[in-house]
Scaffold this motif. Structure first.
Motif, PDB file in Angstrom:
ATOM      1  N   PHE A   1       0.845  -1.189   0.000  1.00 59.64           N
ATOM      2  CA  PHE A   1       0.000   0.000   0.000  1.00 59.64           C
ATOM      3  C   PHE A   1       0.880   1.238   0.000  1.00 59.64           C
ATOM      4  CE2 PHE A   1      -0.257  -2.776   3.661  1.00 59.64           C
ATOM      5  CZ  PHE A   1       0.463  -2.101   4.633  1.00 59.64           C
ATOM      6  N   ALA A   2       0.475   2.226  -0.806  1.00 58.90           N
ATOM      7  CA  ALA A   2       1.267   3.432  -0.997  1.00 58.90           C
ATOM      8  C   ALA A   2       0.381   4.657  -0.795  1.00 58.90           C
ATOM      9  CB  ALA A   2       1.902   3.424  -2.380  1.00 58.90           C
ATOM     10  N   ARG A   3       0.836   5.796  -1.279  1.00 63.77           N
ATOM     11  CA  ARG A   3       0.177   7.086  -1.037  1.00 63.77           C
ATOM     12  C   ARG A   3      -1.302   7.056  -1.414  1.00 63.77           C
ATOM     13  NH1 ARG A   3      -0.992  11.780  -3.806  1.00 63.77           N
ATOM     14  NH2 ARG A   3      -0.873  13.690  -2.555  1.00 63.77           N
ATOM     15  N   LEU A   4      -2.133   7.510  -0.461  1.00 66.63           N
ATOM     16  CA  LEU A   4      -3.593   7.587  -0.576  1.00 66.63           C
ATOM     17  C   LEU A   4      -4.244   6.223  -0.769  1.00 66.63           C
ATOM     18  CD1 LEU A   4      -4.286  10.898  -2.496  1.00 66.63           C
ATOM     19  CD2 LEU A   4      -4.250  10.450  -0.037  1.00 66.63           C
ATOM     20  N   GLN A   5      -3.480   5.173  -0.495  1.00 71.90           N
ATOM     21  CA  GLN A   5      -4.070   3.855  -0.353  1.00 71.90           C
ATOM     22  C   GLN A   5      -4.208   3.571   1.138  1.00 71.90           C
ATOM     23  OE1 GLN A   5      -1.356   1.352  -2.657  1.00 71.90           O
ATOM     24  NE2 GLN A   5      -2.831   1.345  -4.333  1.00 71.90           N
ATOM     25  N   SER A   6      -4.988   2.581   1.463  1.00 71.27           N
ATOM     26  CA  SER A   6      -5.195   2.239   2.868  1.00 71.27           C
ATOM     27  C   SER A   6      -5.291   0.740   3.016  1.00 71.27           C
ATOM     28  CB  SER A   6      -6.459   2.918   3.400  1.00 71.27           C
ATOM     29  OG  SER A   6      -7.581   2.579   2.606  1.00 71.27           O
ATOM     30  N   PHE A   7      -5.163   0.288   4.251  1.00 73.67           N
ATOM     31  CA  PHE A   7      -5.376  -1.126   4.517  1.00 73.67           C
ATOM     32  C   PHE A   7      -6.219  -1.290   5.764  1.00 73.67           C
ATOM     33  CE2 PHE A   7      -1.550  -0.220   6.890  1.00 73.67           C
ATOM     34  CZ  PHE A   7      -1.542  -1.074   7.974  1.00 73.67           C
ATOM     35  N   VAL A   8      -6.992  -2.347   5.757  1.00 74.20           N
ATOM     36  CA  VAL A   8      -7.908  -2.660   6.844  1.00 74.20           C
ATOM     37  C   VAL A   8      -7.554  -4.038   7.385  1.00 74.20           C
ATOM     38  CG1 VAL A   8     -10.314  -2.977   7.537  1.00 74.20           C
ATOM     39  CG2 VAL A   8      -9.736  -1.308   5.757  1.00 74.20           C
ATOM     40  N   VAL A   9      -7.354  -4.136   8.686  1.00 74.65           N
ATOM     41  CA  VAL A   9      -7.131  -5.410   9.363  1.00 74.65           C
ATOM     42  C   VAL A   9      -8.347  -5.669  10.236  1.00 74.65           C
ATOM     43  CG1 VAL A   9      -5.607  -6.764  10.834  1.00 74.65           C
ATOM     44  CG2 VAL A   9      -4.657  -4.954   9.393  1.00 74.65           C
ATOM     45  N   GLY A  10      -9.057  -6.744   9.981  1.00 76.82           N
ATOM     46  CA  GLY A  10     -10.288  -6.998  10.705  1.00 76.82           C
ATOM     47  C   GLY A  10     -10.146  -7.942  11.883  1.00 76.82           C
ATOM     48  N   LEU A  11      -9.001  -8.635  11.984  1.00 80.59           N
ATOM     49  CA  LEU A  11      -8.798  -9.628  13.031  1.00 80.59           C
ATOM     50  C   LEU A  11      -7.447  -9.412  13.695  1.00 80.59           C
ATOM     51  CD1 LEU A  11      -9.892 -12.750  10.957  1.00 80.59           C
ATOM     52  CD2 LEU A  11     -11.248 -11.671  12.754  1.00 80.59           C
ATOM     53  N   ASP A  12      -7.279  -9.945  14.909  1.00 75.50           N
ATOM     54  CA  ASP A  12      -5.953  -9.976  15.522  1.00 75.50           C
ATOM     55  C   ASP A  12      -5.080 -10.902  14.678  1.00 75.50           C
ATOM     56  OD1 ASP A  12      -6.497  -8.333  17.818  1.00 75.50           O
ATOM     57  OD2 ASP A  12      -7.675  -9.998  18.610  1.00 75.50           O
ATOM     58  N   MET A  13      -3.968 -10.362  14.164  1.00 73.96           N
ATOM     59  CA  MET A  13      -3.181 -11.102  13.181  1.00 73.96           C
ATOM     60  C   MET A  13      -1.688 -10.942  13.408  1.00 73.96           C
ATOM     61  SD  MET A  13      -4.714 -12.882  10.841  1.00 73.96           S
ATOM     62  CE  MET A  13      -3.272 -12.964   9.783  1.00 73.96           C
ATOM     63  N   PRO A  14      -0.941 -12.053  13.549  1.00 71.72           N
ATOM     64  CA  PRO A  14       0.525 -11.949  13.496  1.00 71.72           C
ATOM     65  C   PRO A  14       0.943 -11.803  12.037  1.00 71.72           C
ATOM     66  CG  PRO A  14      -0.128 -14.235  13.756  1.00 71.72           C
ATOM     67  CD  PRO A  14      -1.398 -13.430  13.791  1.00 71.72           C
ATOM     68  N   ALA A  15       1.915 -10.960  11.790  1.00 73.97           N
ATOM     69  CA  ALA A  15       2.346 -10.720  10.417  1.00 73.97           C
ATOM     70  C   ALA A  15       3.783 -10.231  10.434  1.00 73.97           C
ATOM     71  CB  ALA A  15       1.433  -9.689   9.751  1.00 73.97           C
ATOM     72  N   LYS A  16       4.321 -10.022   9.239  1.00 73.88           N
ATOM     73  CA  LYS A  16       5.608  -9.371   9.073  1.00 73.88           C
ATOM     74  C   LYS A  16       5.373  -8.132   8.226  1.00 73.88           C
ATOM     75  CE  LYS A  16       8.345 -13.612   9.333  1.00 73.88           C
ATOM     76  NZ  LYS A  16       9.306 -14.493   8.612  1.00 73.88           N
ATOM     77  N   ALA A  17       6.009  -7.035   8.595  1.00 75.95           N
ATOM     78  CA  ALA A  17       5.782  -5.774   7.891  1.00 75.95           C
ATOM     79  C   ALA A  17       7.115  -5.132   7.532  1.00 75.95           C
ATOM     80  CB  ALA A  17       4.953  -4.830   8.757  1.00 75.95           C
ATOM     81  N   GLN A  18       7.063  -4.221   6.564  1.00 79.57           N
ATOM     82  CA  GLN A  18       8.268  -3.533   6.133  1.00 79.57           C
ATOM     83  C   GLN A  18       7.903  -2.223   5.454  1.00 79.57           C
ATOM     84  OE1 GLN A  18      10.538  -5.526   3.077  1.00 79.57           O
ATOM     85  NE2 GLN A  18      12.423  -4.441   3.616  1.00 79.57           N
ATOM     86  N   VAL A  19       8.486  -1.134   5.911  1.00 78.80           N
ATOM     87  CA  VAL A  19       8.384   0.133   5.195  1.00 78.80           C
ATOM     88  C   VAL A  19       9.410   0.077   4.071  1.00 78.80           C
ATOM     89  CG1 VAL A  19       8.703   2.635   5.331  1.00 78.80           C
ATOM     90  CG2 VAL A  19       7.603   1.411   7.221  1.00 78.80           C
TER      91      VAL A  19
END
Length: 271
Positions: free
Chosen positions: A40-58
């Motif tokens: 997801f980038a500029r003026l995009q969004s994300f929705v997380v609906g559940l408790d979730m383990p994940a890996k993230a990176q900017v």
């Protein structure tokens, strides 16, 4: 509302998401759930609906143009309350993933801007903040990214059933769990539960539990300074050797070595 700013790209770091809506204002980020990659980038969004383990990176940020995002925690009770105002057609079953991203519709951007503008209007916050928060939840429910939220509002949907099982896993992640028991909690057959769980979360129930265990163990080792064996037993491992092997496989470094390194990535933003 939380403002997130990151001035440089980050390493891949573990995170446990809670239900959240995040609007990216600048830069770019990606989240990995099992074998799925969501960007997801500029003026995009994300929705997380559940408790979730994940890996993230900017993946895109710099001192001149940092990664900037606004995040709001979601209230599932409010989702259930507002679901009755959503047309029945929008409540039809859809293929819903735990994390969804896409272009952000204008009403959502406007509501987030108005909420952000309240930061210095302390006298107005008690009156206007709940109203704008409710508006944000409504626009999410009727948006393309709201399919999981709409399903969560339906008590007999697969998403709602899986959320019950996730609550059990999160509540006793250090205990031995049987998929049969989780399927009973969800009110589903074992095969149906396993398939739905993987479709929604991108992983199996036991792998989900393992990720929660290892992320918590890493926090204990790096921040609480627990010894490796202590952290292993605390999160439910009986064998420190097995724990070290799985820890190294997930994080790319042994727990003993990880304990001595500066915990820079654990301070990265969750949104």
């Amino acid at each position: 509302m939380t403002l997130v700013r990151q001035r440089r790209p980050t390493y891949v770091y573990p995170v446990v998401y809670q239900p959240i809506f995040c609007l990216v204002l600048q830069g770019e980020k990606q989240t990995m759930l099992g074998d799925r990659l969501v960007r997801f980038a500029r003026l995009q969004s994300f929705v997380v609906g559940l408790d979730m383990p994940a890996k993230a990176q900017v993946v895109k940020a710099s001192p001149r143009e940092p990664y900037v995002a606004l995040a709001v925690e979601l209230d599932l009770n409010l989702i259930n309350e507002l679901a009755t105002a959503v047309s029945q057609g929008a409540l039809e079953d859809e293929r819903a993933l735990a994390v969804q991203s896409g272009e952000t519709e204008a009403p959502l951007v406007d509501a987030m801007r108005r909420m952000f503008d309240l930061r210095d209007r302390h006298e107005a916050q008690p009156v206007l903040f709940p109203l704008i928060l409710k508006e944000i939840h409504y626009w999410l429910l009727v948006s393309e990214q709201g399919s999981l939220l709409r399903q969560l509002a339906k008590k007999d949907s697969h998403a709602a059933r899986i959320s019950k099982a996730i609550a059990v896993i999160k509540g006793c992640y250090s205990a031995a769990l049987r998929v049969d028991d989780l399927a009973d909690v969800a009110g589903m057959s074992v095969s149906g539960f396993h398939a739905s769980f993987r479709e929604i979360t991108g992983t199996s129930p036991l792998q989900f539990q393992k990720q929660l265990r290892l992320i918590e163990a890493r926090r204990l080792i790096k921040w609480e300074r627990l010894r490796v064996a202590e952290a292993a037993y605390h999160v439910g491992y009986e064998s420190p050797t097995q724990f070290s092997r799985e820890y190294s496989r997930v994080f790319g470094v042994s727990p003993r070595k990880d304990r001595t390194e500066v915990p820079h990535d654990l301070a990265e933003p969750a949104a």
